[in-house]
Design a protein around this motif. Structure first.
Motif, short mmCIF file in Angstrom:
data_model
loop_
_atom_site.label_atom_id
_atom_site.label_comp_id
_atom_site.label_asym_id
_atom_site.label_seq_id
_atom_site.Cartn_x
_atom_site.Cartn_y
_atom_site.Cartn_z
N ARG A 277 0.83 -1.20 0.00
CA ARG A 277 0.00 0.00 0.00
C ARG A 277 0.87 1.26 0.00
O ARG A 277 0.36 2.37 0.13
CB ARG A 277 -0.94 0.02 1.21
CG ARG A 277 -1.89 -1.16 1.30
CD ARG A 277 -2.66 -1.43 0.05
NE ARG A 277 -3.77 -0.53 -0.15
CZ ARG A 277 -4.52 -0.51 -1.23
NH1 ARG A 277 -4.29 -1.36 -2.21
NH2 ARG A 277 -5.50 0.34 -1.36
N GLY B 60 -1.53 4.13 -0.64
CA GLY B 60 -2.91 3.72 -0.85
C GLY B 60 -3.66 3.53 0.45
O GLY B 60 -3.10 3.15 1.47
N CYS C 162 -8.43 4.70 -2.45
CA CYS C 162 -7.79 5.77 -3.20
C CYS C 162 -6.30 5.76 -2.89
O CYS C 162 -5.86 5.19 -1.91
CB CYS C 162 -8.44 7.11 -2.88
SG CYS C 162 -8.33 7.60 -1.16
N TRP C 163 -5.56 6.38 -3.78
CA TRP C 163 -4.12 6.50 -3.65
C TRP C 163 -3.75 7.97 -3.66
O TRP C 163 -4.39 8.77 -4.35
CB TRP C 163 -3.43 5.78 -4.80
CG TRP C 163 -3.40 4.29 -4.64
CD1 TRP C 163 -4.43 3.43 -4.89
CD2 TRP C 163 -2.31 3.51 -4.21
NE1 TRP C 163 -4.03 2.15 -4.63
CE2 TRP C 163 -2.74 2.16 -4.22
CE3 TRP C 163 -1.00 3.79 -3.82
CZ2 TRP C 163 -1.91 1.11 -3.84
CZ3 TRP C 163 -0.17 2.74 -3.46
CH2 TRP C 163 -0.63 1.43 -3.47
N VAL D 86 -0.19 3.69 -10.13
CA VAL D 86 -1.33 3.64 -9.21
C VAL D 86 -2.46 2.80 -9.78
O VAL D 86 -3.01 1.92 -9.10
CB VAL D 86 -1.82 5.07 -8.87
CG1 VAL D 86 -3.21 5.05 -8.27
CG2 VAL D 86 -0.84 5.75 -7.93
N MET E 19 -4.08 -0.70 -8.42
CA MET E 19 -5.51 -0.87 -8.18
C MET E 19 -6.05 -2.10 -8.89
O MET E 19 -6.90 -2.82 -8.38
CB MET E 19 -6.29 0.36 -8.66
CG MET E 19 -6.16 1.58 -7.81
SD MET E 19 -7.12 2.93 -8.55
CE MET E 19 -6.96 4.19 -7.30
#
Length: 196
Positions: A49, A66, A75-76, A188, A192
């Motif tokens: 993360r 994250g 969300c990041w 990112v 995800m």
């Protein structure tokens, strides 16, 4: 390498979703001449993360952090350099993700630049998933904006050839775009979608 690299012409990168570190996780990015320009190394922590986007020399361009919300969505936050105590440079937030009964992978996320919540923020980019697990594009200005970058599976022989494995992707970046920012957004979204 500067942390804000742009070009007046379209550029193509190859993303190998493997780390240069033995038994590590991450990815390595090559330019069109085969030179390594970006890398992410998680040092053995899969699905971390918190990761760092670096140039070849190991200079941290973006620290990416994250946060998981309900139902696995999240969300990041992207921070310039190594400090995650400052205001984030951007926030990437899933807009289509799984529900309790729907386990489909995310297809889209919006990116807010600046993240100055006191003054208000606006969507600056949107990342749209395409057919297949690894295809997506970064669109400027959200809805109706033009694509600034596109990721798809890499083909041998420059096109029309054989598709390479799922771990080799092509990234095409349009002219006059900050390549390090685009690369951070690609990382990112890849995290995800469990591509990277």
């Amino acid at each position: 390498m500067s942390d804000s690299r742009t070009s007046s012409s379209k550029e193509t990168y190859t993303i190998w979703t493997k780390s240069l570190i033995f038994h590590g996780n991450g990815c390595t990015v090559y330019d069109s001449k085969g030179v390594i320009v970006y890398r992410v190394d998680n040092y053995g922590v899969k699905n971390s993360r918190e990761v760092q986007l670096m140039d070849l020399e190991g200079n941290v361009l973006f620290s990416l952090k994250g946060k998981v919300r309900t139902c696995g969505s999240g969300c990041w936050y992207g921070y310039k350099g190594t400090s995650t105590k400052e205001m984030p440079w951007f926030q990437a937030k899933e807009t289509k993700s799984c529900g309790i009964l729907n386990r489909s992978p995310i297809r889209e996320c919006k990116v807010i630049m600046g993240c100055d919540y006191a003054r208000g923020t606006q969507e600056s980019y949107k990342i749209e998933g395409k057919s297949g697990k690894s295809g997506f594009r970064v669109v400027e200005g959200g809805d109706g904006g033009g694509a600034v970058a596109e990721v798809k599976k890499k083909e041998s022989w420059g096109g029309g050839g054989v598709l390479l494995g799922d771990d080799v992707l092509t990234l095409v970046v349009e002219p006059n775009v900050d390549h390090s920012l685009v690369m951070a957004l690609v990382i990112v979204y890849g995290l995800m979608r469990n591509i990277i």
